[in-house]
Write a protein that holds these residues in place. Structure first.
Motif, PDB file in Angstrom:
ATOM      1  N   VAL A 188      -9.131  -9.716   0.220  1.00 62.70           N
ATOM      2  CA  VAL A 188      -8.624 -10.143   1.519  1.00 62.70           C
ATOM      3  C   VAL A 188      -8.988  -9.168   2.636  1.00 62.70           C
ATOM      4  O   VAL A 188      -8.478  -9.287   3.748  1.00 62.70           O
ATOM      5  N   GLY A 189      -9.823  -8.196   2.366  1.00 63.27           N
ATOM      6  CA  GLY A 189     -10.223  -7.212   3.363  1.00 63.27           C
ATOM      7  C   GLY A 189     -10.117  -5.811   2.795  1.00 63.27           C
ATOM      8  O   GLY A 189     -10.477  -5.565   1.631  1.00 63.27           O
ATOM      9  N   PHE A 190      -9.621  -4.886   3.600  1.00 58.86           N
ATOM     10  CA  PHE A 190      -9.448  -3.502   3.175  1.00 58.86           C
ATOM     11  C   PHE A 190      -7.988  -3.112   3.376  1.00 58.86           C
ATOM     12  O   PHE A 190      -7.353  -3.509   4.356  1.00 58.86           O
ATOM     13  N   LEU A 191      -7.462  -2.328   2.406  1.00 60.27           N
ATOM     14  CA  LEU A 191      -6.045  -2.009   2.387  1.00 60.27           C
ATOM     15  C   LEU A 191      -5.803  -0.507   2.428  1.00 60.27           C
ATOM     16  O   LEU A 191      -6.575   0.278   1.841  1.00 60.27           O
ATOM     17  N   VAL A 192      -4.706  -0.151   3.097  1.00 62.36           N
ATOM     18  CA  VAL A 192      -4.132   1.191   2.974  1.00 62.36           C
ATOM     19  C   VAL A 192      -2.706   0.972   2.473  1.00 62.36           C
ATOM     20  O   VAL A 192      -1.928   0.252   3.111  1.00 62.36           O
ATOM     21  N   VAL A 193      -2.376   1.591   1.316  1.00 57.84           N
ATOM     22  CA  VAL A 193      -1.111   1.296   0.652  1.00 57.84           C
ATOM     23  C   VAL A 193      -0.284   2.565   0.513  1.00 57.84           C
ATOM     24  O   VAL A 193      -0.824   3.646   0.241  1.00 57.84           O
ATOM     25  N   ARG A 194       1.017   2.425   0.689  1.00 59.62           N
ATOM     26  CA  ARG A 194       1.942   3.535   0.469  1.00 59.62           C
ATOM     27  C   ARG A 194       2.966   3.115  -0.578  1.00 59.62           C
ATOM     28  O   ARG A 194       3.500   1.999  -0.524  1.00 59.62           O
ATOM     29  N   LEU A 195       3.226   3.996  -1.552  1.00 56.11           N
ATOM     30  CA  LEU A 195       4.272   3.747  -2.541  1.00 56.11           C
ATOM     31  C   LEU A 195       5.598   4.200  -1.937  1.00 56.11           C
ATOM     32  O   LEU A 195       5.788   5.391  -1.661  1.00 56.11           O
ATOM     33  N   ASP A 196       6.515   3.262  -1.724  1.00 54.44           N
ATOM     34  CA  ASP A 196       7.784   3.582  -1.067  1.00 54.44           C
ATOM     35  C   ASP A 196       8.885   3.951  -2.048  1.00 54.44           C
ATOM     36  O   ASP A 196       9.708   4.822  -1.770  1.00 54.44           O
ATOM     37  N   ASP A 197       8.931   3.288  -3.202  1.00 53.33           N
ATOM     38  CA  ASP A 197      10.040   3.568  -4.122  1.00 53.33           C
ATOM     39  C   ASP A 197       9.719   2.985  -5.490  1.00 53.33           C
ATOM     40  O   ASP A 197       8.910   2.059  -5.614  1.00 53.33           O
ATOM     41  N   ILE A 198      10.342   3.559  -6.526  1.00 54.35           N
ATOM     42  CA  ILE A 198      10.221   3.056  -7.894  1.00 54.35           C
ATOM     43  C   ILE A 198      11.630   2.936  -8.466  1.00 54.35           C
ATOM     44  O   ILE A 198      12.421   3.880  -8.396  1.00 54.35           O
ATOM     45  N   GLU A 199      11.923   1.787  -9.015  1.00 54.37           N
ATOM     46  CA  GLU A 199      13.219   1.559  -9.668  1.00 54.37           C
ATOM     47  C   GLU A 199      12.958   1.356 -11.146  1.00 54.37           C
ATOM     48  O   GLU A 199      12.373   0.359 -11.546  1.00 54.37           O
ATOM     49  N   PRO A 200      13.376   2.302 -11.988  1.00 54.26           N
ATOM     50  CA  PRO A 200      13.078   2.203 -13.428  1.00 54.26           C
ATOM     51  C   PRO A 200      13.721   0.961 -14.044  1.00 54.26           C
ATOM     52  O   PRO A 200      14.681   0.401 -13.496  1.00 54.26           O
ATOM     53  N   ALA A 201      13.181   0.570 -15.173  1.00 53.38           N
ATOM     54  CA  ALA A 201      13.785  -0.544 -15.921  1.00 53.38           C
ATOM     55  C   ALA A 201      15.199  -0.133 -16.347  1.00 53.38           C
ATOM     56  O   ALA A 201      15.450   1.020 -16.667  1.00 53.38           O
ATOM     57  N   LYS A 202      16.117  -1.094 -16.317  1.00 52.61           N
ATOM     58  CA  LYS A 202      17.474  -0.762 -16.710  1.00 52.61           C
ATOM     59  C   LYS A 202      18.095  -1.937 -17.456  1.00 52.61           C
ATOM     60  O   LYS A 202      17.774  -3.101 -17.191  1.00 52.61           O
TER      61      LYS A 202
END
Length: 624
Positions: free
Chosen positions: A346-360
């Motif tokens: 879809v083009g070019f991306l710049v991505v930021r990882l904001d948060d991770i919620e572990p499996a629970k």
């Protein structure tokens, strides 16, 4: 968000939405969405296909609409196969009409701009929260409809184009002032009449009839004296809801241990993304971020994904099954970490990882009550199915009564009173049960009891086994049984005929100027004058307005029947002009105009259908 809807499919957000839809296909099975072969269409309209999935989605939406409208009553309506088939035909005809309108609108070069579609979406209350357009709400609703944003926009464009055509047709009809005045004068006209009533019931009481007249009428009208088919039924009802036993803690724990996956929320990840058209634009975004500029602000200003841009690039929580490969492969491990420039479809991306919620895993204490209810229900169903088999075997082995089935079920059979097809007892009012009773397979010879039914399951985890204990076939009632009824009818008919002849004789005398003598001879007198409006729909009023205008100072006369079946001699004394308030006059003109426009539109649709080449898909045709 709709600045470029036509290219909205080139959106990382829509890729996620499509991913969710694809997962739902995998979970539910694609067979319910698609039909194989080359006949994967509901209809073709001048070569334009109406896809089978499009048709089924439209049917589902219509079903949901009717369910919301009718509530609990809809389940009874849905059980009627003819009703549901009629609903499906109506939906298909509506889709065909929409296709014809769309094609005709295109031939007239009618069209709706992107800006008009955008405004229509933003103005839709269903997509708003607190009076403002809500992008997340829009995505959720459109996704529930099984459509992408681009597909929804195109469907809306088609609808608006068709409406433009409808408005054009409806707007062509109007009424001239002279026509309006004549119409108002006609509608508001009033007629002043007097009535002389011949009481038919009183006249019938004086009539005499012979046995020959009674028999002749009976022989010619036997169809009016039919005794409908009647049944008496014995039945045993098995209800899973009444078979629920207590559940032990051990059973709850065992279910929890066996189904841990049901209570596990997989790891979820939250990303923000800025989508650009070129690699150089993406590098410029990275440079700006490196200088400390705010990611959300840049996303709103620079991202070409207009959907996520409104949320500052925020993609929301994603599970592994709905995360695009570009994000999975970005190599982001820590909160706040930025990717490099990612090349995407879809083009070019710049991505930021904001948060991770572990499996629970949800603890047993939180899931306990739900598990207990589920285990209780499953145990009840198991016991219910086992009892069904036991009762079915007993009913089959001892087919001349329900005694064995009663012993197997542990309950006594219920015996109904007599009933027919139009008054089935409420307890048995289920389509499979009614079909078993009325299709004749359980009826014995000459009204004797027949065989036991097999187990008949119905909605709500209920089942029945039944037998027709007594049956009366439809039959003509003997004359001896209905003689008094026939006699009354013949007397009333003779009285009606005599009253009409008497009335016509009186009218002839009145027209000849011998009114007083004629009325006195017939034992009649006119009532006080009454004014009848044209809007009245009773038979006397309708007859009064059918009479010719009276000559000056000379009444007109006629004969009518009133709502009680009496014969009425009418004297029309005067025709008066009425008036209508301006508001009613405007409503009348509007109603006539709209009716004329509707007639014109129906004529247009009839002509479009007549000239069109319409082919119904084989699978749809087989349902008819």
């Amino acid at each position: 968000m709709m600045d470029n809807l036509r290219t909205a499919a080139n959106s990382i957000v829509l890729k996620i939405i499509f991913g969710i839809i694809i997962v739902s296909f995998i979970l539910t099975g694609v067979s319910s969405y698609l039909i194989g072969g080359n006949d994967n269409y509901a209809a073709k309209v001048n070569g334009q296909e109406i896809g089978r999935p499009q048709f089924e989605n439209a049917v589902a939406r219509e079903r949901n609409r009717q369910q919301q409208r009718w509530g609990d009553k809809f389940s009874e309506m849905a059980a009627n196969e003819n009703y549901m088939n009629s609903m499906r035909r109506d939906v298909l005809n509506r889709l065909i009409d929409e296709a014809l309108l769309d094609q005709y609108a295109k031939s007239l070069n009618l069209g709706i701009s992107d800006e008009q579609v955008k405004k229509a979406i933003f103005a839709t209350q269903a997509f708003q929260s607190n009076g403002k357009f809500d992008n997340a709400r829009f995505n959720a609703i459109v996704n529930q409809m099984g459509m992408s944003a681009d597909q929804y926009a195109q469907a809306l464009r088609n609808q608006m184009t068709s409406q433009q055509l409808i408005n054009a047709v409806a707007g062509t009809d109007f009424m001239l002032k002279g026509e309006t005045d004549e119409l108002v004068a006609l509608v508001s006209q009033q007629r002043v009449v007097r009535e002389a009533v011949i009481d038919v019931n009183a006249l019938a009481a004086k009539q005499t009839v012979s046995d020959e007249e009674i028999k002749a009428f009976y022989d010619q009208n036997k169809g009016r004296f039919v005794s409908p088919e009647q049944f008496r039924v014995s039945y045993i009802k098995l209800d899973a809801a009444s078979m629920q036993d207590a559940v032990s803690e051990a059973e709850v724990q065992a279910y929890y241990d066996r189904h841990k996956d049901e209570f596990t929320q997989p790891q979820r990840t939250r990303y923000s993304v800025i989508q650009t058209k070129t690699e150089s634009d993406a590098k410029a975004v990275l440079d700006a971020l490196a200088k400390g500029e705010d990611f959300a602000t840049l996303a709103k200003e620079k991202s070409t994904d207009v959907i996520s841009a409104r949320n500052g690039g925020d993609m929301g929580w994603l599970e592994a099954t709905t995360t695009p490969d570009e994000l999975k492969n970005a190599g982001l491990k820590e909160k706040g970490q930025l990717s490099g420039v990612i090349k995407s479809s879809v083009g070019f991306l710049v991505v930021r990882l904001d948060d991770i919620e572990p499996a629970k895993v949800k603890p047993l204490s939180e899931a306990h009550d739900d598990i207990a209810a589920k285990v209780k229900h499953e145990k009840a169903l198991d016991a219910w199915f086992a009892l069904q088999q036991k009762v079915s075997a007993a009913a089959s082995n001892e087919n001349d009564s329900l005694a064995g089935a009663e012993q197997a079920a542990g309950v006594k059979a219920v015996e109904t009173g007599w009933f027919g097809r139009d008054n089935l007892p409420e307890e048995l009012n289920f389509k499979p049960v009614s079909e078993a009773i009325f299709n004749g397979s359980l009826v014995g010879v000459n009204g004797t009891p027949g065989s036991n039914s097999d187990i008949i399951t119905v909605e709500g985890d209920r089942a029945f086994v039944l037998r027709v204990s007594e049956h009366k076939a439809e039959a003509i009632k003997p004359l001896a049984e209905v003689k008094d009824q026939v006699s009354d009818i013949v007397k009333h008919n003779k009285a009606q005929q005599q009253a009409k002849l008497d009335a016509e004789k009186v009218v002839a005398e009145l027209k000849a100027g011998k009114g007083d003598e004629a009325l006195k001879a017939a034992g009649l007198s006119f009532s006080a004058p009454k004014t009848l409006p044209r809007t009245a729909q009773d038979p006397v009023s309708l007859a009064a307005f059918a009479l010719p205008l009276p000559a000056k100072d000379k009444p007109g006369y006629g004969v009518a029947n009133d709502l009680q079946g009496n014969v009425v001699v009418l004297a029309l004394d005067e025709v008066k002009a009425g008036t209508l308030p301006d508001a009613q006059k405007a409503q009348l003109v509007q109603g006539i105009t709209e009716n004329n426009a509707q007639i014109a539109f129906e004529a247009l649709m009839s002509n479009l259908r007549k000239e069109a080449e319409i082919k119904i898909g084989k699978s749809i045709a087989q349902e008819e």
